[in-house]
Design a protein around this motif. Structure first.
Motif, PDB file in Angstrom:
ATOM      1  N   GLU A   1     -11.196   1.362   0.825  1.00 35.18           N
ATOM      2  CA  GLU A   1     -10.104   1.694   1.736  1.00 35.18           C
ATOM      3  C   GLU A   1      -8.776   1.155   1.204  1.00 35.18           C
ATOM      4  N   VAL A   2      -7.689   1.839   1.586  1.00 39.49           N
ATOM      5  CA  VAL A   2      -6.338   1.457   1.186  1.00 39.49           C
ATOM      6  C   VAL A   2      -5.510   1.262   2.448  1.00 39.49           C
ATOM      7  N   PHE A   3      -4.752   0.159   2.468  1.00 35.12           N
ATOM      8  CA  PHE A   3      -3.980  -0.240   3.638  1.00 35.12           C
ATOM      9  C   PHE A   3      -2.544  -0.580   3.256  1.00 35.12           C
ATOM     10  N   ARG A   4      -1.698  -0.618   4.252  1.00 36.82           N
ATOM     11  CA  ARG A   4      -0.378  -1.228   4.091  1.00 36.82           C
ATOM     12  C   ARG A   4      -0.547  -2.721   4.354  1.00 36.82           C
ATOM     13  N   SER A   5       0.450  -3.505   3.995  1.00 39.31           N
ATOM     14  CA  SER A   5       0.368  -4.959   4.165  1.00 39.31           C
ATOM     15  C   SER A   5       0.057  -5.366   5.597  1.00 39.31           C
ATOM     16  N   GLY A   6       0.580  -4.627   6.557  1.00 38.33           N
ATOM     17  CA  GLY A   6       0.357  -4.957   7.965  1.00 38.33           C
ATOM     18  C   GLY A   6      -1.013  -4.570   8.483  1.00 38.33           C
ATOM     19  N   GLY A   7      -1.850  -3.960   7.628  1.00 41.21           N
ATOM     20  CA  GLY A   7      -3.196  -3.591   8.037  1.00 41.21           C
ATOM     21  C   GLY A   7      -3.363  -2.132   8.421  1.00 41.21           C
ATOM     22  N   GLU A   8      -2.276  -1.353   8.395  1.00 40.49           N
ATOM     23  CA  GLU A   8      -2.374   0.067   8.728  1.00 40.49           C
ATOM     24  C   GLU A   8      -3.189   0.795   7.662  1.00 40.49           C
ATOM     25  N   HIS A   9      -4.238   1.472   8.095  1.00 38.59           N
ATOM     26  CA  HIS A   9      -5.103   2.211   7.179  1.00 38.59           C
ATOM     27  C   HIS A   9      -4.381   3.462   6.700  1.00 38.59           C
ATOM     28  N   ILE A  10      -4.393   3.684   5.361  1.00 44.26           N
ATOM     29  CA  ILE A  10      -3.741   4.862   4.789  1.00 44.26           C
ATOM     30  C   ILE A  10      -4.771   5.893   4.363  1.00 44.26           C
TER      31      ILE A  10
ATOM     32  N   ARG B   1      -2.834  -3.589  -5.040  1.00 44.43           N
ATOM     33  CA  ARG B   1      -3.341  -4.960  -5.170  1.00 44.43           C
ATOM     34  C   ARG B   1      -4.525  -5.102  -4.226  1.00 44.43           C
ATOM     35  N   TYR B   2      -5.578  -5.769  -4.692  1.00 46.54           N
ATOM     36  CA  TYR B   2      -6.720  -5.991  -3.807  1.00 46.54           C
ATOM     37  C   TYR B   2      -6.392  -7.117  -2.832  1.00 46.54           C
ATOM     38  N   SER B   3      -6.729  -6.918  -1.570  1.00 40.92           N
ATOM     39  CA  SER B   3      -6.497  -7.920  -0.531  1.00 40.92           C
ATOM     40  C   SER B   3      -7.823  -8.330   0.079  1.00 40.92           C
ATOM     41  N   ASP B   4      -8.189  -9.586  -0.105  1.00 42.73           N
ATOM     42  CA  ASP B   4      -9.400 -10.107   0.531  1.00 42.73           C
ATOM     43  C   ASP B   4      -9.265 -10.030   2.050  1.00 42.73           C
ATOM     44  N   GLU B   5      -8.072 -10.319   2.536  1.00 44.55           N
ATOM     45  CA  GLU B   5      -7.825 -10.328   3.977  1.00 44.55           C
ATOM     46  C   GLU B   5      -8.060  -8.951   4.594  1.00 44.55           C
ATOM     47  N   LEU B   6      -7.595  -7.899   3.903  1.00 47.86           N
ATOM     48  CA  LEU B   6      -7.754  -6.541   4.418  1.00 47.86           C
ATOM     49  C   LEU B   6      -9.101  -5.924   4.049  1.00 47.86           C
ATOM     50  N   GLY B   7      -9.753  -6.478   3.039  1.00 47.38           N
ATOM     51  CA  GLY B   7     -11.033  -5.915   2.596  1.00 47.38           C
ATOM     52  C   GLY B   7     -10.866  -4.594   1.878  1.00 47.38           C
ATOM     53  N   GLY B   8      -9.718  -4.422   1.247  1.00 44.82           N
ATOM     54  CA  GLY B   8      -9.430  -3.197   0.513  1.00 44.82           C
ATOM     55  C   GLY B   8      -8.165  -3.360  -0.294  1.00 44.82           C
ATOM     56  N   TYR B   9      -7.694  -2.255  -0.819  1.00 49.03           N
ATOM     57  CA  TYR B   9      -6.474  -2.300  -1.622  1.00 49.03           C
ATOM     58  C   TYR B   9      -5.261  -2.144  -0.729  1.00 49.03           C
ATOM     59  N   GLU B  10      -4.188  -2.797  -1.149  1.00 50.12           N
ATOM     60  CA  GLU B  10      -2.947  -2.798  -0.396  1.00 50.12           C
ATOM     61  C   GLU B  10      -1.874  -2.088  -1.221  1.00 50.12           C
ATOM     62  N   ILE B  11      -1.083  -1.264  -0.552  1.00 50.82           N
ATOM     63  CA  ILE B  11       0.025  -0.580  -1.202  1.00 50.82           C
ATOM     64  C   ILE B  11       1.187  -0.535  -0.223  1.00 50.82           C
ATOM     65  N   ASN B  12       2.373  -0.668  -0.735  1.00 47.62           N
ATOM     66  CA  ASN B  12       3.556  -0.620   0.121  1.00 47.62           C
ATOM     67  C   ASN B  12       4.493   0.463  -0.375  1.00 47.62           C
ATOM     68  N   VAL B  13       4.274   1.670   0.124  1.00 48.44           N
ATOM     69  CA  VAL B  13       5.168   2.793  -0.138  1.00 48.44           C
ATOM     70  C   VAL B  13       5.468   3.448   1.208  1.00 48.44           C
ATOM     71  N   ALA B  14       6.644   4.027   1.297  1.00 45.48           N
ATOM     72  CA  ALA B  14       7.054   4.694   2.542  1.00 45.48           C
ATOM     73  C   ALA B  14       6.206   5.939   2.774  1.00 45.48           C
ATOM     74  N   ASP B  15       6.010   6.286   4.035  1.00 44.80           N
ATOM     75  CA  ASP B  15       5.268   7.503   4.382  1.00 44.80           C
ATOM     76  C   ASP B  15       5.860   8.727   3.700  1.00 44.80           C
ATOM     77  N   GLU B  16       7.187   8.823   3.702  1.00 45.04           N
ATOM     78  CA  GLU B  16       7.850   9.978   3.094  1.00 45.04           C
ATOM     79  C   GLU B  16       7.538  10.056   1.599  1.00 45.04           C
ATOM     80  N   GLN B  17       7.522   8.903   0.953  1.00 46.87           N
ATOM     81  CA  GLN B  17       7.241   8.875  -0.481  1.00 46.87           C
ATOM     82  C   GLN B  17       5.806   9.306  -0.755  1.00 46.87           C
TER      83      GLN B  17
END
Length: 127
Positions: free
Chosen positions: A27-36, A77-93
């Motif tokens: 799974e891939v998430f934003r930093s705040g935990g939102e599932h993408i 980046r893998y996040s142990d806290e989220l249990g998946g990969y983290e990415i920070n890109v805007a929805d529009e992007q």
């Protein structure tokens, strides 16, 4: 290689290396935990062995209407806290990112690579 030498492969929770089949489906998430979405597959440069892209599958419902977009591996980046990969890109992007067909198996154009990296505003993996 010397006789008796062993390789140890570690999972994300132990650091080190991870087999590609364990990355696919993660799974891939934003930093705040939102599932993408999730990682559909990896694209690896045949000459260097570097992971170039993670093809991110997102949107749709039960797999119907899902978009598949190659995202430069350097953005994840893998996040142990989220249990998946983290990415920070805007929805529009992300919505405006170049998409590929799920059946597409190869990459043959440096122009295409450049377009993807320019879209995400990161240097190319080949640099």
């Amino acid at each position: 290689m010397e006789q008796g030498t062993q390789f140890r492969v570690l999972s994300p929770d132990g650091g080190g290396l991870i087999p590609s089949d364990r990355v696919q489906g993660t799974e891939v998430f934003r930093s705040g935990g939102e599932h993408i979405g999730h990682i559909d597959r990896l694209m690896i440069d045949k000459e260097t062995g570097r992971v170039a892209y993670a093809v991110l599958a997102f949107g749709g419902f039960l797999g119907v209407g899902e978009r598949h977009c190659p995202v430069p591996w350097s953005l994840l980046r893998y996040s142990d806290e989220l249990g998946g990969y983290e990415i920070n890109v805007a929805d529009e992007q992300l919505r405006g990112a170049p998409a590929i067909e799920p059946s597409e198996k190869s990459w043959t154009s440096r122009e295409r690579d450049q377009h993807i990296h320019e879209h995400f505003n990161v240097p190319g993996y080949w640099v």
